[in-house]
Design a protein around this motif. Sequence first.
Motif, short mmCIF file in Angstrom:
data_model
loop_
_atom_site.label_atom_id
_atom_site.label_comp_id
_atom_site.label_asym_id
_atom_site.label_seq_id
_atom_site.Cartn_x
_atom_site.Cartn_y
_atom_site.Cartn_z
N ALA A 27 0.20 6.95 -5.76
CA ALA A 27 1.11 6.67 -4.87
C ALA A 27 2.70 6.68 -5.27
O ALA A 27 3.47 6.98 -4.48
CB ALA A 27 0.96 5.49 -4.09
N SER A 87 2.45 -0.45 -2.43
CA SER A 87 1.81 0.00 -1.14
C SER A 87 1.26 -1.36 -0.38
O SER A 87 0.46 -1.38 -0.05
CB SER A 87 0.58 0.79 -1.65
OG SER A 87 1.15 2.02 -2.13
N ARG A 131 -7.48 1.71 0.73
CA ARG A 131 -6.22 2.64 0.88
C ARG A 131 -5.37 1.94 1.83
O ARG A 131 -5.69 1.53 2.95
CB ARG A 131 -6.93 3.89 1.47
CG ARG A 131 -5.86 5.00 1.73
CD ARG A 131 -6.25 6.06 2.35
NE ARG A 131 -5.28 7.26 2.59
CZ ARG A 131 -4.59 8.04 1.63
NH1 ARG A 131 -5.05 7.97 0.44
NH2 ARG A 131 -3.69 8.58 1.97
N PRO A 132 -4.09 1.86 1.48
CA PRO A 132 -3.13 1.45 2.43
C PRO A 132 -2.63 2.33 3.50
O PRO A 132 -3.16 3.33 3.67
CB PRO A 132 -1.86 1.26 1.53
CG PRO A 132 -2.07 2.32 0.34
CD PRO A 132 -3.67 2.17 0.17
N THR A 133 -2.18 1.83 4.58
CA THR A 133 -1.70 2.80 5.55
C THR A 133 -0.58 3.69 5.17
O THR A 133 -0.01 3.57 4.22
CB THR A 133 -1.17 1.86 6.90
OG1 THR A 133 -0.06 1.22 6.37
CG2 THR A 133 -2.36 0.76 7.38
N ASP A 134 -0.34 4.77 5.85
CA ASP A 134 0.40 5.88 5.43
C ASP A 134 1.98 5.35 5.21
O ASP A 134 2.44 5.75 4.43
CB ASP A 134 0.29 7.02 6.43
CG ASP A 134 -0.79 7.86 6.37
OD1 ASP A 134 -1.77 7.60 5.49
OD2 ASP A 134 -1.18 8.67 7.39
N PRO A 189 8.74 4.47 0.63
CA PRO A 189 7.66 5.59 0.41
C PRO A 189 8.22 7.03 0.35
O PRO A 189 9.19 7.33 1.03
CB PRO A 189 6.74 5.46 1.53
CG PRO A 189 6.85 4.00 2.00
CD PRO A 189 8.31 4.00 1.73
N ASP A 201 -2.13 1.98 -8.52
CA ASP A 201 -1.90 3.28 -7.97
C ASP A 201 -0.59 4.11 -8.31
O ASP A 201 0.20 4.41 -7.56
CB ASP A 201 -1.92 3.17 -6.37
CG ASP A 201 -2.19 4.68 -5.89
OD1 ASP A 201 -2.45 5.45 -6.46
OD2 ASP A 201 -2.44 4.73 -4.44
N GLU A 223 2.73 2.56 4.39
CA GLU A 223 2.89 1.59 3.04
C GLU A 223 2.74 2.27 1.92
O GLU A 223 3.26 1.93 0.83
CB GLU A 223 1.87 0.37 3.36
CG GLU A 223 2.00 -0.72 4.16
CD GLU A 223 0.77 -1.56 4.21
OE1 GLU A 223 -0.45 -1.31 3.93
OE2 GLU A 223 1.05 -2.80 4.58
N ARG A 224 1.87 3.21 1.82
CA ARG A 224 1.46 3.95 0.59
C ARG A 224 2.82 4.46 -0.13
O ARG A 224 3.58 5.42 0.37
CB ARG A 224 0.37 5.07 0.64
CG ARG A 224 -0.05 5.64 -0.64
CD ARG A 224 -1.22 6.34 -0.40
NE ARG A 224 -2.09 6.53 -1.49
CZ ARG A 224 -1.60 7.73 -2.55
NH1 ARG A 224 -0.78 8.49 -2.13
NH2 ARG A 224 -2.42 7.81 -3.73
N GLY A 225 3.18 3.86 -1.34
CA GLY A 225 4.15 4.41 -1.94
C GLY A 225 5.47 3.31 -1.82
O GLY A 225 6.40 3.87 -2.83
N ARG A 226 5.35 2.43 -1.26
CA ARG A 226 6.24 1.41 -0.95
C ARG A 226 6.18 0.55 -2.24
O ARG A 226 5.24 0.08 -2.59
CB ARG A 226 6.38 0.86 0.31
CG ARG A 226 7.52 -0.09 0.44
CD ARG A 226 7.31 -0.98 1.75
NE ARG A 226 6.94 -0.09 3.02
CZ ARG A 226 7.87 0.48 3.64
NH1 ARG A 226 9.11 0.50 3.34
NH2 ARG A 226 7.32 1.31 4.64
#
Length: 417
Positions: free
Chosen positions: A200, A110, A42-45, A75, A123, A47-50
């Motif tokens: 994500a 992410s 799991r990426p850091t918050d 993100p 993701d 990063e997630r969705g970038r």
Amino acid sequence: MTARPIEYPTHPPVRAPARGPSAGGVPQVTTATDADHAPPTRPTDDERGRVWLDGITKRYGDQVAVDDLSLAIQPGEFISLLGPSGCGKTTTLRMIAGFEHPDEGDILISGTSVLNTPPYRRDVNTVFQAYALFPHLSVAENVAYGLQQRRTPKDEIRERVSQSLDLVQMRRFADRKPTQLSGGQQQRVALARALVNRPAVLLLDEPLGALDRQLREEMQLELKLLQARLGITFVFVTHDQGEALSMSDRIAIMRAGRIEQLADADTVYARPASAYVAAFVGQQNFFRGPVAAGGAAISSPHATVQSPDATLAGVAQGEAAVRPEYIRIEKDAGTPVADTNVARGSLIGVSHLGDTMQYLVELGGDQSMLVRRPTPEAPSLRVGDPVVCTWAPHHVLLFPADDSAVQGGYVAPPTSL
């Protein structure tokens, strides 16, 4: 009344094509293992969705579909890839999804490169124009299918399916088959099926194209509200400028595999970066001719069109653009008017668009002009009336002449309603 519990059938494991050489030119197929179903780190918050597209290029033989394209998607952003057929927008989306692989460049989701990651391990989830729902499964079973392939516990499947159907207001249709639903309801089920995996990034490839106009406009609003509520990164592909303008945080206007302009809706509409963008987003009246007034005007056969700024200094040929809603129109009484930003002609068409009246004016030769006025202030004019059209200099956009855009059909001709 309490809804009865939903039972989900068991389906065989996902079978995905292996990455690597195949025997005899036939792709090798492998069965997904427990390791394949293990969740990625799991990426850091932040990063997630970038999503980062780093110089990606995709060729099909001698044709370059995407040409050294770089794009950073933040993100939680709603970004649209907008352009005509063949501009590379769908190919770009398919490379993010993993259905196509770039010949050059890198794709990070992410914070992690996904070049060697198959689609089912990324993701992301994708919603297509063809919803591809299983006709023999119920709505709930369709939504649950992806979770079953990940071997999610049944109790969690039931809870997440209910939550996803609630998000799209389809829980009361959980036991119906897709053939018992309207087009808009099927679209909602396809969305729920994509969202149930909590991706994500959600990729949407012209998902509203099969809907009628009223339903499409309703779904545009619902999609934007849903994205804002969930905070998921949305990458939306469309050739419909109205969809892109109404929903997007930013719009990437694509042309020949590259991004012509990347900006918010206000900027793209009011300050287009080129004649191509100006013509593709909204409608424009174009006047082409030699550049005059030190780069501040175009001297066309039908009008001298002047802007406050000398943006074309040093350019020989240019074109001026004026949007229909910025033009005033009245019956021509022969009264002298200014020498610039004036066009005279004959009214050849009037259309009532509800809150707007639309006029088509023949200027002479091969050029006509489109004018729109709010209905309460629109003049009473009839076909055949001589008219005079005027507009303010600050509503004029000047561009270098763009023959390739015209020949490619991207400049909306001002000769039709």
